[in-house]
Design an enzyme around this catalytic site. Structure first.
Site, PDB file in Angstrom:
ATOM      1  N   VAL A  85     -41.480  68.730   1.791  1.00  0.00           N
ATOM      2  CA  VAL A  85     -42.110  69.830   1.054  1.00  0.00           C
ATOM      3  C   VAL A  85     -42.185  69.505  -0.437  1.00  0.00           C
ATOM      4  O   VAL A  85     -43.168  69.837  -1.107  1.00  0.00           O
ATOM      5  CB  VAL A  85     -41.364  71.159   1.318  1.00  0.00           C
ATOM      6  CG1 VAL A  85     -39.966  71.154   0.740  1.00  0.00           C
ATOM      7  CG2 VAL A  85     -42.149  72.343   0.780  1.00  0.00           C
TER       8      VAL A  85
ATOM      9  N   ALA B  81     -48.046  74.273  -5.163  1.00  0.00           N
ATOM     10  CA  ALA B  81     -46.875  74.642  -4.365  1.00  0.00           C
ATOM     11  C   ALA B  81     -47.108  74.277  -2.910  1.00  0.00           C
ATOM     12  O   ALA B  81     -48.241  74.127  -2.459  1.00  0.00           O
ATOM     13  CB  ALA B  81     -46.587  76.145  -4.495  1.00  0.00           C
ATOM     14  N   ASP B  82     -46.004  74.119  -2.200  1.00  0.00           N
ATOM     15  CA  ASP B  82     -46.079  73.893  -0.757  1.00  0.00           C
ATOM     16  C   ASP B  82     -44.913  74.621  -0.098  1.00  0.00           C
ATOM     17  O   ASP B  82     -43.790  74.597  -0.622  1.00  0.00           O
ATOM     18  CB  ASP B  82     -46.018  72.402  -0.424  1.00  0.00           C
ATOM     19  CG  ASP B  82     -46.316  72.150   1.044  1.00  0.00           C
ATOM     20  OD1 ASP B  82     -47.484  72.324   1.449  1.00  0.00           O
ATOM     21  OD2 ASP B  82     -45.382  71.801   1.794  1.00  0.00           O
ATOM     22  N   THR B  83     -45.180  75.266   1.010  1.00  0.00           N
ATOM     23  CA  THR B  83     -44.169  76.032   1.728  1.00  0.00           C
ATOM     24  C   THR B  83     -43.981  75.466   3.129  1.00  0.00           C
ATOM     25  O   THR B  83     -44.964  75.206   3.830  1.00  0.00           O
ATOM     26  CB  THR B  83     -44.572  77.516   1.823  1.00  0.00           C
ATOM     27  OG1 THR B  83     -44.718  78.044   0.504  1.00  0.00           O
ATOM     28  CG2 THR B  83     -43.522  78.327   2.574  1.00  0.00           C
TER      29      THR B  83
ATOM     30  N   ALA C 279     -41.622  74.398  -2.559  1.00  0.00           N
ATOM     31  CA  ALA C 279     -41.542  73.520  -3.719  1.00  0.00           C
ATOM     32  C   ALA C 279     -42.698  73.840  -4.654  1.00  0.00           C
ATOM     33  O   ALA C 279     -43.822  74.070  -4.215  1.00  0.00           O
ATOM     34  CB  ALA C 279     -41.593  72.060  -3.291  1.00  0.00           C
TER      35      ALA C 279
END
Length: 210
Positions: A50, A90-92, A127
């Site tokens: 992530v 962002a990354d989830t 992140a």
């Protein structure tokens, strides 16, 4: 007023969270790379995946703008100096016992994810990477979410609502799935896709380096 930033994400949840924080921003739609969307590297730990994915998104956005590309049409509301604005990515990722639960491929996949989450705790890592004045600033939010035990009727009704699709782990905490959450330890906005606290700290760090 906070400075204008570019959000390199089409996620309406992230847009809403920036609105909630009164952060002026524009949506930057960077062309996706060819091939598999956000592939996991062989042997890569889920927690690192992530973080790397958020960094990669930021790098692509910076490179795309550096190539001379621009949104077409360019929104009238953007300031004249928009190319100098910080870029937020962002990354989830939903992680269950080391396994990444991505976005469901279809209804059967969504139902399988919900069965795995039923009655158990999982982690949600979001992140955040902020590209600012040639540097990359990073933060990560880690939350633990426990689902109640779901019946097959619960699962079928939720899948039929269409809400699981396009969501990591096959659920949206800000939607109907809120009724499934027995306990949350961490950041509600982080589970939604953009942790408000960590994002605010990154923007302050960016301003302080100016």
């Amino acid at each position: 007023m906070p400075p204008f930033i570019l959000l390199a994400s089409a996620s309406p949840r992230r847009h809403e969270i920036l609105d909630q924080l009164a952060i002026p921003h524009g949506i930057l739609r960077v062309p996706a790379p060819e091939g598999e969307d956000e592939p996991r590297l062989p042997g890569e730990p889920a927690a690192e995946y992530v973080r790397r994915t958020a960094r990669d998104k930021a790098g692509r956005a910076v490179s795309w703008l550096a190539s001379g590309a621009r949104p077409d049409p360019l929104p009238d509301a953007w300031p004249a100096h928009w190319r100098d604005a910080p870029i937020l990515c962002a990354d989830t990722t939903v992680i269950l016992k080391g396994d990444i639960l991505g976005k469901p491929r279809d209804a059967d996949d969504a139902a399988d994810m919900l069965r795995r989450l039923s009655g158990r705790s999982h982690e949600v890592h979001t992140a955040v990477t902020l590209a600012c004045q040639g540097s990359f600033h990073e933060a990560v939010s880690i939350s633990t979410v426990r689902f109640q035990t779901l019946t097959e009727a619960d699962i079928a009704g939720y899948v039929a609502s269409g809400e699981p699709f396009g969501k990591a782990g096959g659920y949206a905490i800000q939607g109907r799935a809120a009724a499934f959450i027995a306990h949350l330890e961490g950041s509600h906005s982080g589970v939604m896709g953009l942790p408000a606290h960590e994002t605010s700290l990154l923007l302050k760090r960016c301003r302080n380096t100016g």
